[in-house]
Design an enzyme around this catalytic site. Structure first.
Site, PDB file in Angstrom:
ATOM      1  N   ASP A  44       0.814  -1.222   0.000  1.00  0.00           N
ATOM      2  CA  ASP A  44       0.000   0.000   0.000  1.00  0.00           C
ATOM      3  C   ASP A  44       0.844   1.267   0.000  1.00  0.00           C
ATOM      4  O   ASP A  44       2.006   1.276   0.403  1.00  0.00           O
ATOM      5  CB  ASP A  44      -0.897   0.040   1.246  1.00  0.00           C
ATOM      6  CG  ASP A  44      -2.056  -0.951   1.158  1.00  0.00           C
ATOM      7  OD1 ASP A  44      -2.032  -1.814   0.257  1.00  0.00           O
ATOM      8  OD2 ASP A  44      -2.966  -0.856   2.000  1.00  0.00           O
ATOM      9  N   HIS A  96       3.711  -2.386   3.003  1.00  0.00           N
ATOM     10  CA  HIS A  96       3.714  -1.031   2.452  1.00  0.00           C
ATOM     11  C   HIS A  96       4.975  -0.776   1.636  1.00  0.00           C
ATOM     12  O   HIS A  96       6.067  -1.105   2.086  1.00  0.00           O
ATOM     13  CB  HIS A  96       3.620   0.015   3.578  1.00  0.00           C
ATOM     14  CG  HIS A  96       2.300  -0.016   4.288  1.00  0.00           C
ATOM     15  ND1 HIS A  96       2.022  -0.927   5.274  1.00  0.00           N
ATOM     16  CD2 HIS A  96       1.190   0.747   4.135  1.00  0.00           C
ATOM     17  CE1 HIS A  96       0.777  -0.728   5.706  1.00  0.00           C
ATOM     18  NE2 HIS A  96       0.254   0.277   5.039  1.00  0.00           N
TER      19      HIS A  96
HETATM   20 ZN   LIG Z   1      -2.867   3.208   3.180  1.00  0.00          ZN
END
Ligand SMILES: [Zn+2]
Length: 379
Positions: free
Chosen positions: A192, A338
């Site tokens: 992400d 992430h």
């Molecule tokens: Zn996010």
């Protein structure tokens, strides 16, 4: 003494003249020479102006002839001073209208008007649809659409106070089910908050070397800045998903703005050479009835995660990230990592170990479409 009729007549005339004079003057005396008329007002001698009507006389004494107040229906507080019943006025013991003229010696009694309670009005309000998320998996599907409820309230017309509130029809929650997979040993890696130069490319290098597909939930704002990274993700067989443009909270964002967030990110990904995203990840994993409906309208499928090693944490360490993923992985798991949003050195360091350990346990890496609970959508 001889009576003289003429004299008698003269005398009689003068008596009549005098009587007439007195008759004319007496009311003047009674009214006073200063233009005031004596009366008795609430048992106390007083005077009013010559020729005054009752209304005019009382207008000089506003404190006497006060109307009652209007009171709130809930707690009796004054909501409108003087908004109650008008004052009651009696002239010589009889109720009269304010236009009656006052005569000398009249008795006037004034009684303050009674307080009145404001009226109420019935209103019908809609009760919005609550959202309930059930289950353990990552892929969100709607199990029940929910419905709005109806509430009837009785409201004070002046105060706006709610007097009574009754739920006529309770709202039905929208139920979003988190679908979990079967026993097939597949997991999906997701990244992400990118694309992020210096990090996304390193992750792509590792995935290429290991021949592992992943899904990148990109933010529109970064896609626009770094389109080449999105193009590379697509070229190397990964999926690019929509993670909004600026990462707002879906449950509080304005629907119009949200629509632009989603459509704008889709457009940015397509312009960068990606495909129109099928998958959408709500920032912070937050979604409600309204935003779910919007995602459906924009034809993106919301997906959360089932394993969160907290690699975004300031104190994250590669070894801990790896252990959390490997311990948390189950068949059908969706793993949250992430590539953007901050320094992801530890995530990059952990990635080869994650891939190796999961493979050793028999797991295969798939895109989200490859999860048993998430077959390709048919729009
Ligand atoms: Zn996010």
């Amino acid at each position: 003494m001889q009576t003289n009729p003429t004299h008698t007549h003269r005398l009689g005339l003068s008596a009549i003249m005098t009587a007439l004079a007195v008759f004319a003057v007496l009311p003047l005396l009674a009214q006073g020479f200063f233009g005031r008329v004596p009366v008795v007002l609430d048992g106390v001698p007083a005077s009013v102006g010559v020729g005054d009507s009752l209304g005019e006389a009382l207008a000089e004494r506003p404190s006497l002839a006060r109307s009652g107040d209007l009171l709130a229906v809930t707690d009796g507080r004054v909501v409108l001073s003087g908004g109650g019943e008008p004052a009651h006025v009696r002239l010589n013991g009889r109720p009269v209208t304010p236009d009656v003229r006052i005569a000398p010696g009249d008795t006037i009694e004034v009684e303050r008007g009674a307080d009145a309670v404001e009226p109420t009005v019935e209103e019908t309000h809609a009760i919005s649809i609550p959202t309930k998320v059930v289950g353990q998996g990552a892929v969100l599907t709607m199990a029940a659409p929910g419905s709005v409820g109806v509430q009837r309230v009785s409201v004070g017309t002046v105060s706006g106070d709610i007097v009574t509130s009754e739920t006529v029809v309770p709202p039905e929650p929208m139920i979003l089910r988190r679908m979990s997979g079967d026993r097939k040993k597949v997991v999906a890696l997701t990244f992400d908050d990118g694309p992020w130069p210096g990090q996304t490319d390193k992750i792509l290098d590792i995935l290429k070397r290991e021949q592992v597909p992943a899904t990148f939930f990109a933010l529109g704002v970064y896609v626009k800045r770094h389109p080449a990274l999105v193009a590379r993700e697509t070229r190397e067989g990964h999926d690019v998903g929509n993670h909004t443009y600026y990462h707002p909270n879906l449950t509080t964002a304005d629907p119009k703005k949200l629509q632009r967030e989603i459509a704008g990110t889709n457009a940015a990904i397509k312009r960068a050479g990606g495909e129109r995203p099928e998958w959408f990840r709500p920032p912070m994993g937050l979604v409600n009835e309204q935003s779910y409906a919007l995602l459906k309208a924009e034809k993106v499928r919301p997906v959360l995660w089932t394993v969160d090693p907290q690699d975004w944490h300031r104190d994250a360490e590669a070894a801990r990230i790896e252990r959390a993923v490997v311990d948390g992985a189950r068949p059908g798991s969706v793993i949250l990592l992430h590539d953007g949003g901050g320094d992801r050195t530890e995530t990059i360091k952990a990635l080869p170990g994650i891939i190796g350990a999961l493979r050793k346990r028999g797991y295969e890496f798939v895109l989200l479409d490859g999860l048993p609970q998430a077959p390709k959508a048919r729009w």
